[in-house]
Design an enzyme around this catalytic site. Sequence first.
Site, PDB file in Angstrom:
ATOM      1  N   ASN A  40       0.868  -1.181   0.000  1.00 25.16           N
ATOM      2  CA  ASN A  40       0.000   0.000   0.000  1.00 25.16           C
ATOM      3  C   ASN A  40       0.904   1.231   0.000  1.00 25.16           C
ATOM      4  OD1 ASN A  40      -1.809   2.050   0.497  1.00 25.16           O
ATOM      5  ND2 ASN A  40      -2.260   1.426   2.609  1.00 25.16           N
TER       6      ASN A  40
ATOM      7  N   LYS B 183       0.127   4.252  -0.354  1.00 19.98           N
ATOM      8  CA  LYS B 183      -0.502   5.480   0.180  1.00 19.98           C
ATOM      9  C   LYS B 183      -0.223   6.646  -0.770  1.00 19.98           C
ATOM     10  CE  LYS B 183      -0.088   3.426   4.681  1.00 19.98           C
ATOM     11  NZ  LYS B 183      -0.091   3.596   6.118  1.00 19.98           N
TER      12      LYS B 183
ATOM     13  N   HIS C 195      -9.439   1.349   4.479  1.00 19.69           N
ATOM     14  CA  HIS C 195      -8.202   1.539   5.240  1.00 19.69           C
ATOM     15  C   HIS C 195      -8.455   2.514   6.387  1.00 19.69           C
ATOM     16  CE1 HIS C 195      -4.168   2.829   6.281  1.00 19.69           C
ATOM     17  NE2 HIS C 195      -3.744   1.684   5.759  1.00 19.69           N
TER      18      HIS C 195
ATOM     19  N   GLU D 183      -6.897   4.960   7.472  1.00 16.34           N
ATOM     20  CA  GLU D 183      -6.705   6.377   7.137  1.00 16.34           C
ATOM     21  C   GLU D 183      -7.930   6.928   6.410  1.00 16.34           C
ATOM     22  OE1 GLU D 183      -2.922   5.770   5.232  1.00 16.34           O
ATOM     23  OE2 GLU D 183      -2.107   5.210   7.192  1.00 16.34           O
TER      24      GLU D 183
ATOM     25  N   GLU E  66      -5.482  -4.589  10.592  1.00 17.25           N
ATOM     26  CA  GLU E  66      -4.442  -3.590  10.812  1.00 17.25           C
ATOM     27  C   GLU E  66      -4.788  -2.772  12.051  1.00 17.25           C
ATOM     28  OE1 GLU E  66      -2.309  -2.497   6.897  1.00 17.25           O
ATOM     29  OE2 GLU E  66      -4.160  -1.357   6.964  1.00 17.25           O
TER      30      GLU E  66
ATOM     31  N   GLY F  13       2.362   2.557  10.723  1.00 19.53           N
ATOM     32  CA  GLY F  13       3.333   3.634  10.557  1.00 19.53           C
ATOM     33  C   GLY F  13       4.015   4.062  11.842  1.00 19.53           C
TER      34      GLY F  13
ATOM     35  N   SER G  49       3.280  -1.747  10.491  1.00 17.85           N
ATOM     36  CA  SER G  49       4.714  -1.792  10.783  1.00 17.85           C
ATOM     37  C   SER G  49       5.372  -3.138  10.470  1.00 17.85           C
ATOM     38  CB  SER G  49       4.995  -1.371  12.231  1.00 17.85           C
ATOM     39  OG  SER G  49       4.597  -0.013  12.438  1.00 17.85           O
TER      40      SER G  49
END
Length: 252
Positions: free
Chosen positions: A9, A11, A94, A96, A166, A172, A213
């Site tokens: 991904n 992003k 996702h 985000e 996730e 991250g 991560s």
Amino acid sequence: MRTPFVAGNWKMNKTVAEARDLVSVMGKELNKIENIDIVLCPPFISILAIANLLQDTKIGVGAQNIHWEEKGAFTGEVSPSMVKEFCNYVIIGHSERRSYFGETNETVNKKVHAAIKNGLTPIVCIGETLEENKAGRTSEVVSSQTLEGLKGIDAATAAGIVVAYEPVWAIGTGLAATADDAQNVHKNIVRKSLTDLFGEDAAQKIRILYGGSVNAANAADYFTREDIDGALVGGASLKTEDFVAIAKAASK
Ligand code: PGA
């Protein structure tokens, strides 16, 4: 036996020129790895270039989002039928997108249905926030994301989708979940919810990825666990050496 699955991904990273440079090197290495499904998910604007570079390889291309409508007055959005010209996969829900762009289990469900209708395999993301984790709400949050996000799909179709657990606190941050903790969530929350929805047979076929991560050093440990079928990789998917190492670890 579920075929291992690793997706990158990207992003909002890499210009089209940078994306081409990265994939012309990374693509060759990834294409040598056997017994695994590998998918790259660049930003929309690079999808065409990447799909062209990867057309004679086994590597799939995915979008990072879609709208659920086919077309119309939705400025800035991209429809499933546009995506499917170049992609076989799409990441949906996702964290985000949920936290910055207001996506809910309801919009996730609409997008999942739109993806399936267009022959795209959805990679559906679920996972609890740090606050929810600390409050002991992981099971409640992750099961409702699964049950609500994936409702209304028939079992035969569901068997082909991909789910990515996730935990938001691991994305991250460098604070990856332990392989034991991830396995526990995958087996007792995610696969259990999938079994409730689709029955044992289909639920056993669905690939459940861990994300948050994942890197070249910690990846192999996850893949030794029975219900961790691969990884959704952010930061480390932008580096050839790291992403190739992760894919190799998953293929073993
Ligand atoms: P990360 O991101 O690997 O950079 O933690 C994972 C993701 O958000 O899919």
